[in-house]
Design an enzyme around this catalytic site. Structure first.
Site, PDB file in Angstrom:
ATOM      1  N   TYR A 147      72.158 -10.357  35.026  1.00  0.00           N
ATOM      2  CA  TYR A 147      70.724 -10.430  35.336  1.00  0.00           C
ATOM      3  C   TYR A 147      69.965  -9.255  34.699  1.00  0.00           C
ATOM      4  O   TYR A 147      68.913  -9.441  34.083  1.00  0.00           O
ATOM      5  CB  TYR A 147      70.556 -10.418  36.850  1.00  0.00           C
ATOM      6  CG  TYR A 147      69.160 -10.612  37.372  1.00  0.00           C
ATOM      7  CD1 TYR A 147      68.655 -11.889  37.594  1.00  0.00           C
ATOM      8  CD2 TYR A 147      68.346  -9.519  37.678  1.00  0.00           C
ATOM      9  CE1 TYR A 147      67.376 -12.069  38.113  1.00  0.00           C
ATOM     10  CE2 TYR A 147      67.066  -9.692  38.195  1.00  0.00           C
ATOM     11  CZ  TYR A 147      66.585 -10.972  38.409  1.00  0.00           C
ATOM     12  OH  TYR A 147      65.325 -11.140  38.919  1.00  0.00           O
ATOM     13  N   LYS A 151      66.981  -9.570  31.924  1.00  0.00           N
ATOM     14  CA  LYS A 151      65.624  -9.086  32.211  1.00  0.00           C
ATOM     15  C   LYS A 151      65.226  -7.951  31.268  1.00  0.00           C
ATOM     16  O   LYS A 151      64.052  -7.815  30.919  1.00  0.00           O
ATOM     17  CB  LYS A 151      65.522  -8.656  33.676  1.00  0.00           C
ATOM     18  CG  LYS A 151      65.677  -9.814  34.666  1.00  0.00           C
ATOM     19  CD  LYS A 151      64.535 -10.829  34.514  1.00  0.00           C
ATOM     20  CE  LYS A 151      64.586 -11.914  35.550  1.00  0.00           C
ATOM     21  NZ  LYS A 151      63.437 -12.839  35.466  1.00  0.00           N
TER      22      LYS A 151
END
Ligand code: CAA
Length: 240
Positions: A147, A151
Site C-alpha cells: 500500500y 501511494k
C-alpha cells in the site's frame, strides 16, 4: 455550463463524501464503484448521483466506462482517483497476490483512469486530476509495503504529470489523508487503531468530508495555479 466530474470508488467512504461535495458545489458527478452493488444502489437512491460499475484495475473497462459516462453526462473535466484497497500483512507473510492487487488498484488504476481521459482534456485545454494518496505513502507503514509503495507511486505520478499538463490547462494534484473514520480504517485491529489515534495530535480520526473539501478546492477553476502539489490532511500526525 456545469463541469463534469468522475470519482472512482465514489459510492462509499471518502469517495462518497467527495461525490456529494462536488455535487453540492454545482458539478455534474458520476460515481464509479467496483464491487458493492448494494452500497452503490443505496448511495444512488439517497443522493441522486448516478453510479457506474467497473474495476479501475482493468484498463479496457476504464476506457469503456469513461465512454459511457461521457455519453451520458458530457466530456469529463475532473477526475478524482479515489479508489483504493488494502491487503495489509507484514512483508514476510505478504503474498504476490496481495502485492499485485494493491498495486493493480491503487497505482495501475490511476494510470488506467487518467490515460483514456488525458487527450480529451489536452484538446479542451482544461482538466483537473486529483489523486487520493495517503499518509502511508509519505511515511511508510508497518504491514503496508504494498500500500505504501502504491501511494508513494501516486505522488510521483502526480508530480511528473503536473509538468506535462501545465501548458495545456490541466492541473494534477494529490491529497494525502491521514486516518479517516471509514470502513477501511475500522478494519484495522482495534488495539492497533487505538494506538494510531494516540499518535494523532488533534486526538481523533478525520472525517471523510474534511478530505472532500480539499478535493473541491483542487477541482475548482480557482485552483489553476496549484499543480503538482500535495495537500496533507492528517490531524498533525506527520509533516511531509
Ligand atoms: N511497528 C513495529 N512492530 C509492529 C507494528 C508496528 N507498527 N505493528 C505490529 N508490529 C509487530 C507486533 O508487535 C508483533 O511483534 P511480535 O511478533 O514480536 O509480538 C508483530 O509485528 C505482529 O506480527 P504478526 O505476524 O502477528 O502480524 P499480523 O499477521 O498479525 O499482521 C499487521 C500485523 C498486518 C501489520 C497488523 O498489525 C495491522 O493490520 N496493522 C495496521 C496497519 C495499518 O496501519 N494499516 C492502515 C490501514 S488504513 C489505511 O491504509 C488508510 C490510510 O491510507 C491511512
Amino acid at each position: 455550463m456545469a463541469r463534469t466530474a468522475i470519482v472512482t470508488g465514489g459510492s462509499r467512504g471518502i469517495g462518497a463524501a467527495i461525490s456529494i461535495a462536488l455535487r453540492d458545489a454545482g458539478y455534474k458527478v458520476a460515481a464509479n464503484y467496483a464491487g458493492n452493488d448494494e452500497a452503490a444502489q443505496k448511495f444512488k437512491a439517497e443522493t441522486g448521483i448516478p453510479v457506474y460499475k467497473w474495476s479501475v484495475a482493468d484498463y479496457d473497462a476504464c476506457a469503456a466506462g469513461i465512454a459511457k459516462v461521457e455519453a451520458d453526462l458530457g466530456p469529463i473535466d475532473i477526475l478524482v482517483n479515489n479508489a483504493g484497497i488494502t491487503r495489509d500483512a507484514p512483508f514476510h507473510k505478504m503474498t504476490r497476490e496481495q502485492w499485485n492487487e494493491v498495486i493493480g488498484t491503487n497505482l495501475n488504476g490511476v494510470f488506467n483512469m487518467t490515460h483514456p481521459l488525458w487527450n480529451g482534456m489536452r484538446e479542451r485545454k482544461f482538466g483537473r486530476i486529483v489523486t487520493i494518496s495517503s499518509i502511508n505513502g509519505q511515511k511508510g507503514q508497518f504491514g503496508q509495503a504494498n500500500y505504501s509503495a502504491s501511494k508513494a507511486g501516486d505522488l510521483g505520478f502526480t508530480k511528473a504529470l503536473a509538468q506535462e499538463g501545465a501548458r495545456v490547462g490541466i492541473t494534477v494534484n494529490a491529497v494525502c489523508p491521514g486516518y479517516i473514520a471509514t470502513d477501511m480504517v475500522m478494519a484495522v485491529p482495534e488495539k492497533v487503531r487505538e494506538s494510531i489515534i494516540a499518535q494523532i495530535p488533534v486526538g481523533r480520526l478525520g472525517e471523510a468530508a474534511e478530505i472532500a473539501r480539499c478535493v473541491v478546492f483542487l477541482a475548482s477553476d480557482d485552483a489553476g495555479f496549484v499543480t503538482g502539489s500535495t495537500i496533507t490532511a492528517n490531524g498533525g500526525q506527520y509533516f511531509a
